[in-house]
Design an enzyme around this catalytic site. Structure first.
Site, PDB file in Angstrom:
ATOM      1  N   VAL A  11       0.838  -1.211   0.000  1.00  0.00           N
ATOM      2  CA  VAL A  11       0.000   0.000   0.000  1.00  0.00           C
ATOM      3  C   VAL A  11       0.873   1.262   0.000  1.00  0.00           C
ATOM      4  O   VAL A  11       0.669   2.177  -0.801  1.00  0.00           O
ATOM      5  CB  VAL A  11      -0.960  -0.004   1.210  1.00  0.00           C
ATOM      6  N   ARG A  85     -11.080  -7.106   8.255  1.00  0.00           N
ATOM      7  CA  ARG A  85     -10.193  -5.987   8.603  1.00  0.00           C
ATOM      8  C   ARG A  85     -10.127  -5.797  10.111  1.00  0.00           C
ATOM      9  O   ARG A  85      -9.073  -5.501  10.672  1.00  0.00           O
ATOM     10  CB  ARG A  85     -10.694  -4.708   7.932  1.00  0.00           C
ATOM     11  N   SER A 140      -8.234   7.104   5.020  1.00  0.00           N
ATOM     12  CA  SER A 140      -8.711   6.964   3.632  1.00  0.00           C
ATOM     13  C   SER A 140     -10.148   6.446   3.621  1.00  0.00           C
ATOM     14  O   SER A 140     -10.879   6.665   2.649  1.00  0.00           O
ATOM     15  CB  SER A 140      -7.803   6.025   2.853  1.00  0.00           C
ATOM     16  N   ASP A 145     -13.903   2.178  -1.503  1.00  0.00           N
ATOM     17  CA  ASP A 145     -15.214   1.549  -1.711  1.00  0.00           C
ATOM     18  C   ASP A 145     -16.074   2.428  -2.618  1.00  0.00           C
ATOM     19  O   ASP A 145     -16.803   1.930  -3.480  1.00  0.00           O
ATOM     20  CB  ASP A 145     -15.903   1.358  -0.353  1.00  0.00           C
ATOM     21  N   ARG A 148     -14.902   1.905  -6.046  1.00  0.00           N
ATOM     22  CA  ARG A 148     -15.392   0.612  -6.566  1.00  0.00           C
ATOM     23  C   ARG A 148     -16.855   0.737  -6.990  1.00  0.00           C
ATOM     24  O   ARG A 148     -17.258   0.232  -8.038  1.00  0.00           O
ATOM     25  CB  ARG A 148     -15.232  -0.473  -5.485  1.00  0.00           C
ATOM     26  N   HIS A 172     -15.163   1.363   6.629  1.00  0.00           N
ATOM     27  CA  HIS A 172     -14.462   0.732   5.501  1.00  0.00           C
ATOM     28  C   HIS A 172     -14.368  -0.742   5.884  1.00  0.00           C
ATOM     29  O   HIS A 172     -13.412  -1.175   6.518  1.00  0.00           O
ATOM     30  CB  HIS A 172     -13.073   1.348   5.306  1.00  0.00           C
TER      31      HIS A 172
END
Ligand code: NAI
Ligand code: PYR
Length: 309
Positions: A11, A85, A140, A145, A148, A172
């Site tokens: 990342v 996550r 972020s 998402d 997307r 998220h």
């Protein structure tokens, strides 16, 4: 603008590459507890320079972050296939204790842009550890998402993703909320656009898009172990909004005093992002089911953050 990146893995390095290709920073410095990795990533990115925008790219220890205007934090562990996550929380909270102590010493006033997961809770952790104002510590969040969602809607409608205005709110993560009721293209609601273009959004299409947004990370991690290009581009987009004081409306994760009856929670909402970070939060008008889902997402995040405190 001098941008530091802590965590030079997939990342962090993708964010560095996107910053250079987009010409968003004058200087990018990569820091990692594996200095050989940070050096290798910096050299690899720097070799793109003849095809990119002039940027000084280097690696170093925390001292090299002195006078950074903004620091992206992408250090910590990523998910393994099938892992959520939220399961990363304990491990990454420990990493943040170390990272924030260091960044606080060398660049106490830098804006902190958090990418490590679970990003909403890690943003909350960073806010507490840094002591900075909430506007200058944000995550972020659902920028990826939202990207997307716009991409998949654009593909279904056969219009550019850039011309689709649609947002993902809340966590998220698994409880995120796709705000279908406010999605637009041109002057039209989504259903009107879909009718005009002869590409109706049936329940089946809706469900498929929802799952392809909500489950995207799981699917990509199954295939290649991690996700990095989308978030790298998203992080560079946020940095650009700050550098140019754009006051761009982006879904980033930050503290909000109250949302859907839940107080003091860190999650994504459309935010006006400019030179000093998050300038404003735009509270959305949602359908009943979206509002209910956002409340559930906010409650879950609030409880998770409270357990950590
Ligand atoms: N916010 C988002 O939309 C996204 C977030 N992520 C998250 O970003 C984080 C990083 O993911 P990847 O880059 O794929 O992982 P990675 O394993 O490739 O990179 C993480 C890096 O952090 C470094 N690191 C670990 N502890 C450190 C410390 N104390 N100080 C300095 N560096 C340290 C490691 O050496 C490693 O190079 C993960 O938590 C992942 O879940 C990943 C994709 C999207
Ligand atoms: C890993 C992650 O958070 C994502 O790709 O959405």
């Amino acid at each position: 603008m001098k941008v530091g990146i802590v965590g030079a893995g997939m990342v962090g390095s993708s964010a560095g590459f996107a910053l250079v290709m987009r010409g968003v920073a004058s200087e990018v410095v990569l820091v990692d507890h594996n200095p050989a990795l940070a050096l290798a990533q910096a050299e690899d990115i720097a070799h793109a320079m003849p095809f990119a925008q002039p940027t000084q790219v280097s690696s170093g220890d925390y001292e090299a972050l002195a006078e950074a205007d903004l620091i992206i934090i992408a250090a910590g562990v990523p998910q393994k296939p099938g892992e959520s996550r939220l399961s990363l929380l304990g491990r990454n909270a420990e990493v943040f204790g170390d990272v924030l102590a260091q960044t606080g010493k060398v660049a106490p006033d830098a804006i902190l842009l958090i990418a490590s997961n679970p990003v909403d809770i890690m943003t909350e952790v960073a806010l507490k550890l840094s002591g900075l104002p909430a506007a200058r510590v944000f995550g972020s969040g659902t920028i990826l998402d939202t990207a997307r969602f716009r991409y998949l809607l654009g593909r279904h409608l056969n219009v550019a993703a850039q011309s689709v205005h649609a947002y993902v709110l809340g966590e998220h993560g698994d409880s995120e909320v796709l705000a279908w009721s406010s999605a637009r293209s041109g002057c039209e609601t989504l259903d009107d656009v879909a009718d005009q273009l002869g590409r109706p959004i049936s329940e089946a299409v809706r469900h498929e898009i929802d799952q392809n947004v909500r489950r995207a990370a799981y699917k990509i991690i199954e295939g290649k172990g991690a996700t990095w290009y989308g978030i790298g581009a998203g992080l560079a987009r946020i940095v650009q909004a700050i550098r140019d004081d754009q006051r761009a409306v982006l879904t980033v994760s930050a503290r909000v005093p109250e949302i859907e009856g839940v107080r003091d929670v860190t999650l994504s909402l459309p935010r006006v992002v400019g030179r000093d970070g998050v300038a404003e939060t735009l509270i959305p008008h949602l359908s009943y089911s979206e509002a209910t889902a956002l409340r559930a997402s906010a409650e879950m995040l609030r409880e998770t953050a409270a357990e950590l405190a």
